[in-house]
Enzyme design. Structure first.
Site, PDB file in Angstrom:
ATOM      1  N   ASP A 109      39.953  44.961  34.229  1.00 40.33           N
ATOM      2  CA  ASP A 109      39.187  43.968  33.490  1.00 40.33           C
ATOM      3  C   ASP A 109      37.921  43.694  34.040  1.00 40.33           C
ATOM      4  O   ASP A 109      37.400  42.733  33.522  1.00 40.33           O
ATOM      5  CB  ASP A 109      40.223  42.842  32.922  1.00 40.33           C
ATOM      6  N   SER A 110      37.768  44.178  35.311  1.00 45.29           N
ATOM      7  CA  SER A 110      36.375  43.795  35.783  1.00 45.29           C
ATOM      8  C   SER A 110      35.364  44.443  35.204  1.00 45.29           C
ATOM      9  O   SER A 110      34.295  44.217  35.385  1.00 45.29           O
ATOM     10  CB  SER A 110      36.547  44.560  37.384  1.00 45.29           C
TER      11      SER A 110
ATOM     12  N   ASP B 267      44.374  47.373  32.624  1.00 45.75           N
ATOM     13  CA  ASP B 267      44.748  45.685  32.547  1.00 45.75           C
ATOM     14  C   ASP B 267      44.801  45.178  31.369  1.00 45.75           C
ATOM     15  O   ASP B 267      44.206  45.533  30.411  1.00 45.75           O
ATOM     16  CB  ASP B 267      43.488  45.254  33.233  1.00 45.75           C
TER      17      ASP B 267
ATOM     18  N   LYS C 218      48.663  46.722  33.908  1.00 46.88           N
ATOM     19  CA  LYS C 218      48.836  45.994  35.060  1.00 46.88           C
ATOM     20  C   LYS C 218      48.545  44.315  34.562  1.00 46.88           C
ATOM     21  O   LYS C 218      47.712  44.064  33.698  1.00 46.88           O
ATOM     22  CB  LYS C 218      47.531  46.421  36.002  1.00 46.88           C
TER      23      LYS C 218
ATOM     24  N   GLU D 213      48.302  40.207  36.064  1.00 49.33           N
ATOM     25  CA  GLU D 213      48.230  39.232  37.336  1.00 49.33           C
ATOM     26  C   GLU D 213      49.161  38.220  37.161  1.00 49.33           C
ATOM     27  O   GLU D 213      49.658  37.604  36.217  1.00 49.33           O
ATOM     28  CB  GLU D 213      46.870  38.696  37.250  1.00 49.33           C
TER      29      GLU D 213
ATOM     30  N   GLU E 299      45.180  41.401  46.218  1.00 51.25           N
ATOM     31  CA  GLU E 299      43.660  41.087  46.343  1.00 51.25           C
ATOM     32  C   GLU E 299      43.428  40.009  47.021  1.00 51.25           C
ATOM     33  O   GLU E 299      43.775  38.995  46.956  1.00 51.25           O
ATOM     34  CB  GLU E 299      43.139  41.279  44.856  1.00 51.25           C
TER      35      GLU E 299
HETATM   36  O1  KIV Z   1      39.933  44.409  37.304  1.00 50.19           O
HETATM   37  C1  KIV Z   1      39.929  45.133  38.314  1.00 50.19           C
HETATM   38  O2  KIV Z   1      39.012  45.980  38.551  1.00 50.19           O
HETATM   39  C2  KIV Z   1      40.960  44.985  39.336  1.00 50.19           C
HETATM   40  C3  KIV Z   1      40.921  45.770  40.553  1.00 50.19           C
HETATM   41  C4  KIV Z   1      39.855  44.912  41.284  1.00 50.19           C
HETATM   42  C5  KIV Z   1      42.147  45.743  41.341  1.00 50.19           C
HETATM   43  O3  KIV Z   1      41.923  44.195  39.046  1.00 50.19           O
END
Ligand code: KIV
Length: 289
Positions: free
Chosen positions: A66-67, A105, A135, A137, A204
């Site tokens: 989600d970056s 994510d 994924k 968090e 992280e």
């Molecule tokens: O959103 C993302 O790119 C991430 C990575 C930095 C692990 O969660």
């Protein structure tokens, strides 16, 4: 509407056009045996089809992080990222890869409300993208959600330490685990997430010593980002690693300087357009002589 085509070698309907098979969740999980990972797991982020094609041969896992909120959309954090964004980019990355396991994510607000909300969001991501895992968090508080999903056919990657979706609670993106209490919490979070059934955990922005302890004590592979070389694998945001941004976190190593290369190429193009030096005979259509 589904936007992906199944490309696994096992599909009768659409046999894979490429040799071999994608990495699977059990194969990735099995890389760590008796607390040790012989060969570290290589993970990078990808948000587009072409970048996925370029990274795929080098990675075991492609993460549609989600970056993308900041990297692709110029948002101030990952908080505004939507399920629609994750599904569109997830499908593109699956279409551009054949070897890596693709994980997507779950965006902020799509899984924290209830177990049912988490299942509906994760199922939508998997159906619309064709990815093999999601994924999410969070530590102990997310353990029941991870347990619920994994018992219903959804492989989950955990994410502990610095959890960017919680930036408004944390107050920033600084490294975690500086105090004894915080360090203990990171270790217990990772253990809870592993016990709940996560097959991989991203750690992280964690003090090196704590990340090493987590990697040694938690049975599932720990993927570090700003963590420790002792982790079972590493992940970076690809655009950071390629040098596309001038400002990056301390833990990023630049393996290329694409920002300069792109700037220089755009500058040469602009000069040639202004001088009417582009296009030339080679790039124009003319009658055959
Ligand atoms: O959103 C993302 O790119 C991430 C990575 C930095 C692990 O969660």
């Amino acid at each position: 509407m589904s936007t992906f085509t199944i490309d696994t070698a096992t599909s009768r309907a659409t046999p894979s056009p490429v040799p071999g098979k994608r990495m699977t969740v059990p194969a990735i999980r099995a890389r760590k045996q008796d607390g040790r990972t012989e060969q570290p797991i290589v993970m990078l982020t990808a948000y587009t089809m072409r970048m996925a094609q370029l990274l795929d041969p080098h990675c075991e896992v492609l993460l549609v992080g989600d970056s993308l909120g900041q990297v692709i959309y110029g948002l101030p954090s990952t908080v505004p990222v939507t399920l629609e964004m994750m599904c569109a980019h997830g499908a593109a990355v699956v279409r551009g890869s054949w070897h890596s396991l693709v994980a997507v994510d779950m965006p902020f607000g799509s899984y924290e409300g209830s177990l049912e909300q988490a299942f509906a969001s994760a199922a939508r991501i998997m159906k619309e993208t064709g990815c093999a895992a999601v994924k999410l968090e969070g530590g102990e508080a997310m353990a029941p959600t991870i347990d619920f999903l994994t018992h219903r056919g959804i492989p989950v990657i955990g994410h502990v330490g610095l959890t960017p979706q919680a930036v408004n609670v944390l107050g920033g993106y600084g490294a975690r685990g500086k105090s004894v209490t915080e360090a203990k919490k990171i270790v217990s979070d990772a253990k809870a997430v592993a016990d709940a059934g996560a097959f991989l955990i991203v750690a992280e922005g964690v003090m090196e010593e704590i990340a090493t302890k987590v990697a040694r004590e938690v049975p599932v592979p720990i993927i570090g980002i700003g963590a420790s070389a002792e982790c079972d694998g590493q992940v970076l945001v690809t655009e950071d690693m390629l040098g596309l941004f001038e400002r990056t976190p301390r833990f990023v190593k630049r393996y290329a300087d694409l920002a300069s290369e792109i700037g220089a190429a755009a500058g040469r193009y602009a000069d040639e357009v202004r001088a009417r030096a582009f296009p030339t005979a080679e790039q124009t259509y003319r009658p055959k002589s």
